[in-house]
Design a protein around this motif. Structure first.
Motif, PDB file in Angstrom:
ATOM      1  N   GLN A 184      -8.354   0.109  -6.359  1.00 33.73           N
ATOM      2  CA  GLN A 184      -7.370  -0.558  -5.521  1.00 33.73           C
ATOM      3  C   GLN A 184      -6.000  -0.493  -6.190  1.00 33.73           C
ATOM      4  O   GLN A 184      -5.901  -0.362  -7.420  1.00 33.73           O
ATOM      5  CB  GLN A 184      -7.778  -2.012  -5.272  1.00 33.73           C
ATOM      6  CG  GLN A 184      -9.073  -2.152  -4.471  1.00 33.73           C
ATOM      7  CD  GLN A 184      -9.559  -3.587  -4.361  1.00 33.73           C
ATOM      8  OE1 GLN A 184      -9.498  -4.351  -5.320  1.00 33.73           O
ATOM      9  NE2 GLN A 184     -10.070  -3.955  -3.191  1.00 33.73           N
ATOM     10  N   VAL A 185      -4.954  -0.592  -5.412  1.00 35.53           N
ATOM     11  CA  VAL A 185      -3.588  -0.419  -5.920  1.00 35.53           C
ATOM     12  C   VAL A 185      -3.289  -1.356  -7.086  1.00 35.53           C
ATOM     13  O   VAL A 185      -2.729  -0.938  -8.100  1.00 35.53           O
ATOM     14  CB  VAL A 185      -2.557  -0.641  -4.789  1.00 35.53           C
ATOM     15  CG1 VAL A 185      -1.131  -0.539  -5.340  1.00 35.53           C
ATOM     16  CG2 VAL A 185      -2.762   0.372  -3.668  1.00 35.53           C
ATOM     17  N   ASN A 197      -7.011   3.274   0.522  1.00 32.46           N
ATOM     18  CA  ASN A 197      -7.421   3.660  -0.829  1.00 32.46           C
ATOM     19  C   ASN A 197      -8.447   4.798  -0.867  1.00 32.46           C
ATOM     20  O   ASN A 197      -8.429   5.613  -1.787  1.00 32.46           O
ATOM     21  CB  ASN A 197      -7.970   2.444  -1.583  1.00 32.46           C
ATOM     22  CG  ASN A 197      -6.878   1.509  -2.047  1.00 32.46           C
ATOM     23  OD1 ASN A 197      -5.977   1.910  -2.778  1.00 32.46           O
ATOM     24  ND2 ASN A 197      -6.937   0.257  -1.618  1.00 32.46           N
ATOM     25  N   SER A 250      -0.582   3.695  -2.382  1.00 28.91           N
ATOM     26  CA  SER A 250      -2.009   4.037  -2.280  1.00 28.91           C
ATOM     27  C   SER A 250      -2.160   5.502  -1.875  1.00 28.91           C
ATOM     28  O   SER A 250      -1.259   6.087  -1.281  1.00 28.91           O
ATOM     29  CB  SER A 250      -2.712   3.119  -1.275  1.00 28.91           C
ATOM     30  OG  SER A 250      -2.212   3.336   0.032  1.00 28.91           O
ATOM     31  N   TYR A 309       0.783  -1.238   0.000  1.00 29.19           N
ATOM     32  CA  TYR A 309       0.000   0.000   0.000  1.00 29.19           C
ATOM     33  C   TYR A 309       0.816   1.289   0.000  1.00 29.19           C
ATOM     34  O   TYR A 309       0.231   2.375   0.083  1.00 29.19           O
ATOM     35  CB  TYR A 309      -0.929   0.005   1.217  1.00 29.19           C
ATOM     36  CG  TYR A 309      -1.973  -1.082   1.151  1.00 29.19           C
ATOM     37  CD1 TYR A 309      -3.033  -0.999   0.243  1.00 29.19           C
ATOM     38  CD2 TYR A 309      -1.893  -2.209   1.974  1.00 29.19           C
ATOM     39  CE1 TYR A 309      -3.989  -2.005   0.168  1.00 29.19           C
ATOM     40  CE2 TYR A 309      -2.852  -3.214   1.907  1.00 29.19           C
ATOM     41  CZ  TYR A 309      -3.889  -3.106   1.001  1.00 29.19           C
ATOM     42  OH  TYR A 309      -4.841  -4.092   0.912  1.00 29.19           O
TER      43      TYR A 309
END
Length: 210
Positions: A171-172, A191, A94, A91
């Motif tokens: 989402q990533v 996110n 993100s 993440y």
């Protein structure tokens, strides 16, 4: 009021109930069961859906059972360092990871003896991030059915199929794996950031009983 088991950075289904409830009571009684979200959560990384599992100390009792509140974390293994590194890798890019990093990271630098205490702390941190009230009410005895509460304890089971109606969000690794539903609340937090609460209020959990 609704009843829930404390879980490890619980998933979207859990927090859908949490956000849409006027009052939550934590189930802290009963026996520990395997194959549940008590000691695991799912995120999404470059390889797809990925499990983060907390090692626990198994007590060799004659009846093979262990109370939930007595389950201890096995800190002989550096699981906290591993989990945090995995979260960073998944993440870091993100939109809101850096915004919440200082809130989440200390959890992985502090040793906890009991799994339930750690789980409640992960939920408390999410409440602080999203400016939600952290419930304090807990069950005093274990019962199979709760007439006055809506029983959502089944959400803690990994095996249960949950009928969750949620809107796709970016989402990533969505461009690589597509949208992955019902992940850990961390996926939504990193996110969507502050918009996570509004998202949870619009999400629908269709089944209340397992």
């Amino acid at each position: 009021m609704n009843i829930l088991y404390p879980a490890y950075f619980p998933n979207i289904a859990f927090f859908t109930v949490f956000v849409q409830s006027d009052e939550i009571v934590w189930e802290v009684q009963g026996n520990y069961q395997k194959q549940t979200f008590r000691n695991r959560t799912y995120i999404c990384n470059d390889r797809g859906k990925h499990i983060l599992s907390i090692p626990i100390t198994h007590v060799g009792q004659s009846n093979g059972k262990q109370l939930n509140r007595e389950v201890k974390i096995d800190n002989s293994y550096p699981w906290q360092r591993q989990h945090w590194r995995t979260l960073e890798t998944a993440y870091r890019t993100s939109p809101f990871f850096e915004f919440y990093e200082d809130d989440i990271q200390p959890l992985y630098g502090t040793k906890f003896e009991y799994l339930m205490d750690f789980n409640l702390k992960t939920i408390e941190i999410i409440c602080e991030c999203l400016q939600l009230r952290m419930p304090t009410a807990k069950t005093e005895v274990f019962t199979l059915g709760h007439e006055s509460e809506l029983d959502y304890r089944h959400l803690v089971s990994v095996k249960n199929v949950i009928d969750l109606v949620q809107t796709d969000y970016v989402q990533v690794f969505g461009d690589r794996h597509g949208f992955t539903p019902n992940l850990s609340i961390l996926d939504l937090l990193f996110n969507l950031g502050p918009q996570a609460t509004a998202y949870l209020q619009e999400t629908k959990l269709m089944l209340r009983n397992a």
